[in-house]
Write a protein that holds these residues in place. Sequence first.
Motif, PDB file in Angstrom:
ATOM      1  N   ALA A   1      37.371  40.147  48.355  1.00 39.93           N
ATOM      2  CA  ALA A   1      37.525  41.290  49.268  1.00 39.93           C
ATOM      3  C   ALA A   1      37.329  42.611  48.519  1.00 39.93           C
ATOM      4  CB  ALA A   1      38.891  41.249  49.946  1.00 39.93           C
ATOM      5  N   ARG A   2      37.938  42.727  47.347  1.00 43.01           N
ATOM      6  CA  ARG A   2      37.812  43.964  46.562  1.00 43.01           C
ATOM      7  C   ARG A   2      36.392  44.150  46.052  1.00 43.01           C
ATOM      8  NH1 ARG A   2      43.738  44.137  43.464  1.00 43.01           N
ATOM      9  NH2 ARG A   2      44.836  44.999  45.273  1.00 43.01           N
TER      10      ARG A   2
ATOM     11  N   GLU B   1      53.345  40.288  47.167  1.00 41.50           N
ATOM     12  CA  GLU B   1      52.437  40.743  46.111  1.00 41.50           C
ATOM     13  C   GLU B   1      52.312  39.675  45.012  1.00 41.50           C
ATOM     14  OE1 GLU B   1      49.456  42.899  44.978  1.00 41.50           O
ATOM     15  OE2 GLU B   1      50.549  43.266  46.838  1.00 41.50           O
TER      16      GLU B   1
ATOM     17  N   ASP C   1      39.983  44.909  50.761  1.00 40.58           N
ATOM     18  CA  ASP C   1      41.208  44.377  50.168  1.00 40.58           C
ATOM     19  C   ASP C   1      41.809  43.335  51.104  1.00 40.58           C
ATOM     20  OD1 ASP C   1      43.209  43.967  48.300  1.00 40.58           O
ATOM     21  OD2 ASP C   1      44.000  46.005  48.398  1.00 40.58           O
TER      22      ASP C   1
ATOM     23  N   LEU D   1      45.739  42.120  52.519  1.00 40.74           N
ATOM     24  CA  LEU D   1      47.182  42.355  52.582  1.00 40.74           C
ATOM     25  C   LEU D   1      47.829  41.129  53.205  1.00 40.74           C
ATOM     26  CD1 LEU D   1      46.997  45.914  54.186  1.00 40.74           C
ATOM     27  CD2 LEU D   1      47.325  45.397  51.769  1.00 40.74           C
TER      28      LEU D   1
ATOM     29  N   ARG E   1      41.388  37.734  47.138  1.00 36.02           N
ATOM     30  CA  ARG E   1      41.546  39.191  46.982  1.00 36.02           C
ATOM     31  C   ARG E   1      40.413  39.765  46.133  1.00 36.02           C
ATOM     32  NH1 ARG E   1      47.078  42.355  45.608  1.00 36.02           N
ATOM     33  NH2 ARG E   1      47.006  42.853  47.831  1.00 36.02           N
ATOM     34  N   ASP E   2      40.011  39.051  45.091  1.00 35.00           N
ATOM     35  CA  ASP E   2      38.904  39.519  44.259  1.00 35.00           C
ATOM     36  C   ASP E   2      37.621  39.663  45.064  1.00 35.00           C
ATOM     37  OD1 ASP E   2      40.119  39.890  41.804  1.00 35.00           O
ATOM     38  OD2 ASP E   2      38.527  38.813  40.747  1.00 35.00           O
TER      39      ASP E   2
ATOM     40  N   CYS F   1      36.363  33.135  50.276  1.00 34.83           N
ATOM     41  CA  CYS F   1      37.533  33.991  50.507  1.00 34.83           C
ATOM     42  C   CYS F   1      38.273  33.586  51.780  1.00 34.83           C
ATOM     43  CB  CYS F   1      37.066  35.447  50.597  1.00 34.83           C
ATOM     44  SG  CYS F   1      38.284  36.621  51.235  1.00 34.83           S
TER      45      CYS F   1
END
Length: 175
Positions: free
Chosen positions: A150-151, A119, A156, A158, A147-148, A76
């Motif tokens: 982190a989620r 986005e 998340d 940004l 992002r995946d 990530c």
Amino acid sequence: SPEIEELRSDVTEMERLLDEYLSFARGQGGESASMIDLEAFLEDIRVNAARKGTDIALDMDGPIDLRVRPAALRRCITNLVENATGHATRVRLAAQVHGTMVEITIDDDGPGIPAEQMEDAFRPFHRLDPARNQNRSGSGLGLAIARDVARGHGGDILLLESPLGGLRALIQLPV
């Protein structure tokens, strides 16, 4: 026709790659969580980027211990650092605790991304404007995977404007 079969085969291969990437990113690769010293972890990522000639610094106020899936989180953050180094001359990595969250920022002095496109940048295979995309290779999956991950950790990512003038990627993870 042979051309259509070739295209079908390419699409099948891309789907397979995407599935592999996403299952890895979501931690279905079987990696278990463990405690890391975030400063040492980020310093290792910084050193690897610096070895490739990037002007990259790390700023932390003190030690932060974090329970994560280390290989997934490394992918990530590395994706975000590589994204920054591909577009900028200076990159700054930082981490601090804010309440119940750890915030890891990757700042760069590159061309940035217009707010209305931030986005869209997370969409798999999505390509942004040429300014942020010159001589870029890659799967177009880096931000989607980041992002995946982190989620998958309950956090998340940004994208914001960076104080350095380029892009800031902000990873928020629960402590």
